[in-house]
Design an enzyme around this catalytic site. Sequence first.
Site, PDB file in Angstrom:
ATOM      1  N   CYS A  65       0.872  -1.170   0.000  1.00 44.56           N
ATOM      2  CA  CYS A  65       0.000   0.000   0.000  1.00 44.56           C
ATOM      3  C   CYS A  65       0.913   1.225   0.000  1.00 44.56           C
ATOM      4  CB  CYS A  65      -0.983  -0.014   1.177  1.00 44.56           C
ATOM      5  SG  CYS A  65      -0.293   0.207   2.829  1.00 44.56           S
ATOM      6  N   HIS A  98      14.359 -15.638  11.353  1.00 40.20           N
ATOM      7  CA  HIS A  98      14.133 -15.676  12.793  1.00 40.20           C
ATOM      8  C   HIS A  98      12.658 -15.726  13.176  1.00 40.20           C
ATOM      9  CE1 HIS A  98      18.285 -13.848  14.021  1.00 40.20           C
ATOM     10  NE2 HIS A  98      18.387 -14.740  13.047  1.00 40.20           N
TER      11      HIS A  98
END
Length: 150
Positions: A65, A98
């Site tokens: 966006c 991670h």
Amino acid sequence: MRIAIGSDHAGFELKEILRDYLRELGHEVTDLGTDGRDPIDYPDIAPEVARELMTGRVTRGVLICGSGVGVSVAANKFPGVRAGLCHDAYSARQGVEHDDMNVLVLGARVVGTGVARDLAGTYISAKFTNEARHVQRLRKVRAIETGENR
């Protein structure tokens, strides 16, 4: 890899570029819109990508966006969606390695086309490490998501 991509009107042009780029890299990309520059609200697009992830039809998503904030907020309302707004390659890679990030979020008014391509390539090539400390952290995130940790 199967990837869903979507944007609101502010991210339309960048979505088109990244969709084609990811296909050039050999990925199967499902374009969930928008299909033009006519105004559309980001909360109408983010759920489309989230649902594709939740059903397993795709393994990763990309949302765009203007700032990236709106679609990030909306996408993260869905169970199992881990959307991260990234402006640099370190975050795009580390978010997957991670945190098992499965939606890359970009702000079309924040990053240029070259950076966006680099971020998408980095994100798609990254893999979750499965290290015990990261797996444990994801369990805690899932506990928050399911209400076990509220």
